[in-house]
Design a protein around this motif. Structure first.
Motif, PDB file in Angstrom:
ATOM      1  N   ILE A 110      -6.335   0.441   4.749  1.00 10.61           N
ATOM      2  CA  ILE A 110      -6.214  -0.596   3.702  1.00 10.61           C
ATOM      3  C   ILE A 110      -5.304  -1.729   4.211  1.00 10.61           C
ATOM      4  N   SER A 116     -12.005  -7.567   2.406  1.00 11.48           N
ATOM      5  CA  SER A 116     -11.825  -7.187   1.007  1.00 11.48           C
ATOM      6  C   SER A 116     -11.756  -5.667   0.871  1.00 11.48           C
ATOM      7  N   MET A 117     -11.310  -5.204  -0.300  1.00 10.20           N
ATOM      8  CA  MET A 117     -11.264  -3.777  -0.582  1.00 10.20           C
ATOM      9  C   MET A 117     -12.677  -3.185  -0.576  1.00 10.20           C
ATOM     10  N   VAL A 128       0.877  -1.176   0.000  1.00  8.98           N
ATOM     11  CA  VAL A 128       0.000   0.000   0.000  1.00  8.98           C
ATOM     12  C   VAL A 128       0.909   1.220   0.000  1.00  8.98           C
ATOM     13  N   SER A 130      -7.169  -3.714   6.695  1.00 13.07           N
ATOM     14  CA  SER A 130      -8.179  -4.587   6.079  1.00 13.07           C
ATOM     15  C   SER A 130      -7.526  -5.872   5.578  1.00 13.07           C
ATOM     16  N   LYS A 142     -13.968   0.094   1.336  1.00 10.14           N
ATOM     17  CA  LYS A 142     -14.617   1.257   0.705  1.00 10.14           C
ATOM     18  C   LYS A 142     -15.936   1.598   1.389  1.00 10.14           C
ATOM     19  N   ILE A 164      -1.081  -0.638  -4.189  1.00 10.53           N
ATOM     20  CA  ILE A 164      -2.401  -0.015  -4.031  1.00 10.53           C
ATOM     21  C   ILE A 164      -2.204   1.396  -3.498  1.00 10.53           C
TER      22      ILE A 164
END
Lengths: 59, 525
Positions: free
Chosen positions: B310, B319-320, B282, B313, B324, B299
């Motif tokens: 992120i 998951s992304m 990230v 997570s 979000k 990312i």
């Protein structure tokens, strides 16, 4: 050859040169640390260093 | 007005001790100016500018202690000098009381602690480079807190480190977490599987604290010093740091944190991620173009908080999409809160004043605010056209980094000493155009140990002082830190809330809230 990642497998042991508070906070979390009683030597003072170098003919 | 002083040969104290003593002396009644410094050329020139360079100081050398006081009369000068010497003596006897052995040199320290593997150096810059090289040649990793180390020395140290498998964190590296130990200005965080490499001190602190507050943790957090990602240094340690995390079995995810690196450095980092790094990465490159690293497979995150969330997570196996969703919910909450806070303002109140102690946090706040309320003024603004003519006088929307040199000469960093910011808070509150005051509080070792005790009465006082003319100022605070920090995030949060401040979970959230309120009030450009 030594690798940076080898450090991550060792017990961290620290030598602290400078601000004493950094030593104290490491002790607080149980890290082995030793403080160096550092002070500028006459030879590290700029003016003295210049004079010394002139005297020794290294400048 | 009288000026008096004393010189003590060969009496050495570190800079923080000296500045804290000077602060106490300055607080004495009748004292107009005071300096407690070592006799370096730089310090002598500061004394000269302040008009307190006594004749006896002119030939002083680095190892001489100088105490100078300007006060209403000679008796007050004498009392102030007496106080300074007493404070210094109490510090000295505290060290002596513990009776511990203190070697005079690095060599002596290695003899005493033969398994030492890290040296932390926080000497004046001109001495720091030599000591760092000595340490590296003994096979020791180095954290170089000192700044004012030349670029040539930095390159030399880092090249040596790279060739010998040694970390060289810094110069000007304020924070790192190695094997769970918080070094210098660092937070106490959970251990876990996320590794960080950062060329930004408070950036590292914010990301590691967000991760820890999410209930996951840090394997290693390597600081490189901000200059590492500039062209001259070429990202030597940033790259070696990422490689080391890839090799580390405890690290499963990598976060990289930086202000925009030089394009050539960014290319090198991207090439490394693409070819050698198998772990998810990230990247938060505050204000930089994330495209290059994104194309390499990393990312990109928009904020320090996002980078932390992120990575968290991933670590939690989420998951992304879930990430979000979390972000959307937080955004809605912010907009609602901004709506409420916009209702109790007078017609003149439109603007925000950000008073920051963390440089990267200030940068991030300006980057975020710019997208909501347009350009903001500052002492180190994003757009040079918005530089304040006088850093002490804010206008319209202003974000000030109080850690910049102009505010810190001769006094401790504002993360340690709140005096200056407290004064600014009261001044800004007095401005009838101010609707929001935005503050960062950075916890952890090295920082002020009682931020809640110091800020609570100031916020209360500021709020009370504007009540008379029917104004209400919203205080928005971000606290970078964790409950494991010596100050305790939860405790500080409670103290600031008791004073009427709104505490946000991150700097990004705090900056957004402040900006949304300003936008609602018509203060955007």
């Amino acid at each position: 050859m030594r690798k940076i990642s080898d450090l991550f497998k060792q017990e961290l042991q620290v030598i602290n040169i400078g601000l004493v508070s950094f030593k104290e906070s490491l002790e607080d979390v149980g890290i082995k640390v030793i403080q160096v009683d550092w002070r500028p030597s006459a030879a590290t003072d700029d003016a003295t260093k210049d004079a010394l170098q002139k005297l020794l003919g290294t400048k | 007005m009288a000026v008096k002083g004393i010189l003590r040969e060969g009496e050495y104290y570190d800079s923080v001790t000296l500045m804290l003593v000077a602060r106490d002396v300055l607080a004495m009644e009748g004292v107009d100016d005071a300096a407690v410094v070592m006799g370096t050329d730089q310090n002598k020139s500061i004394l000269e500018t302040s008009g307190i360079l006594l004749d006896m100081f002119k030939n002083a050398i680095d190892s001489d202690l100088l105490i100078a006081v300007k006060a209403k009369d000679e008796a007050t000068c004498d009392a102030a000098i007496q106080k300074a010497t007493e404070l210094l003596m109490s510090r000295q006897s505290k060290t002596q009381e513990t009776g511990e052995y203190m070697p005079k040199s690095l060599e002596g320290a290695v003899d005493f602690l033969p398994d030492a593997n890290m040296v932390i150096i926080s000497l004046a810059g001109k001495y720091a480079g030599d000591e760092a090289m000595k340490a590296l040649k003994k096979g020791l990793h180095v954290m170089l807190f000192s700044d004012n180390v030349s670029i040539e020395t930095e390159i030399e140290l880092k090249q040596y480190g790279k060739e010998h498998g040694l970390l060289v964190m810094g110069p000007d590296c304020g924070t790192a977490i190695i094997n769970g130990a918080p070094l210098c200005f660092a937070n106490v965080v959970n251990r876990g599987d996320i590794g960080i490499v950062a060329a930004s001190g408070t950036g590292l602190q914010e990301v590691s604290a967000v991760i820890s507050n999410e209930g996951v943790g840090i394997s290693q957090a390597i600081g490189t010093g901000g200059r590492d990602v500039k062209k001259d240094i070429g990202g030597i340690m940033f790259i070696e740091g990422i490689k080391a995390l890839e090799e580390d079995p405890e690290t499963k995810y990598i976060a990289i944190v930086s202000k925009p690196p030089h394009p050539e450095v960014l290319e090198k980092v991207a090439a490394l991620i693409k070819t050698e790094i198998k772990k998810p990465v990230v990247a938060i490159l505050l204000g930089g173009d994330p495209k290059v690293v994104e194309e390499a497979g990393a990312i990109p995150a928009n904020t320090l908080e996002e980078a932390g969330l992120i990575a968290s997570s991933f670590s939690k196996g989420k998951s992304m999409d879930e990430f979000k969703q979390l972000l959307e919910e937080r955004e809605k909450g912010l907009l609602n809160l901004a709506e409420t806070e916009s209702k109790n303002k007078t017609a003149t109140q439109k603007f925000v004043r950000g008073l920051y102690t963390g440089g990267t946090l200030c940068d991030e706040a300006m980057l975020i605010s710019r997208t909501i309320i347009g350009e903001v003024y500052g002492n180190a603004p994003l757009n040079p056209q918005f530089k304040l003519e006088d850093s002490w006088r804010s206008k319209e929307n202003t974000f000030v980094d109080l850690g910049e040199d102009e505010f810190t000469v001769g006094r401790p960093h504002p993360m340690i000493d709140f005096t200056l910011r407290n004064k600014k808070i009261l001044e800004e509150a007095n401005d009838k155009e101010v609707a929001v005051i935005l503050l960062d509080v950075v916890l952890g070792y090295g920082s002020n140990m009682n931020p809640g005790d110091e800020l609570n009465p100031i916020i209360k006082q500021a709020k009370k002082s504007v009540e008379a003319d029917g104004r209400n100022i919203t205080f928005v605070c971000t606290i970078t830190g964790t409950d494991k920090d010596p100050q305790g995030r939860g405790k500080v949060k409670q103290q600031l809330e008791d004073a009427g401040a709104i505490i946000m979970p991150s700097n990004a959230a705090a900056s957004k809230l402040a900006s949304y309120i300003v936008k609602n009030l018509g203060g955007a450009r």
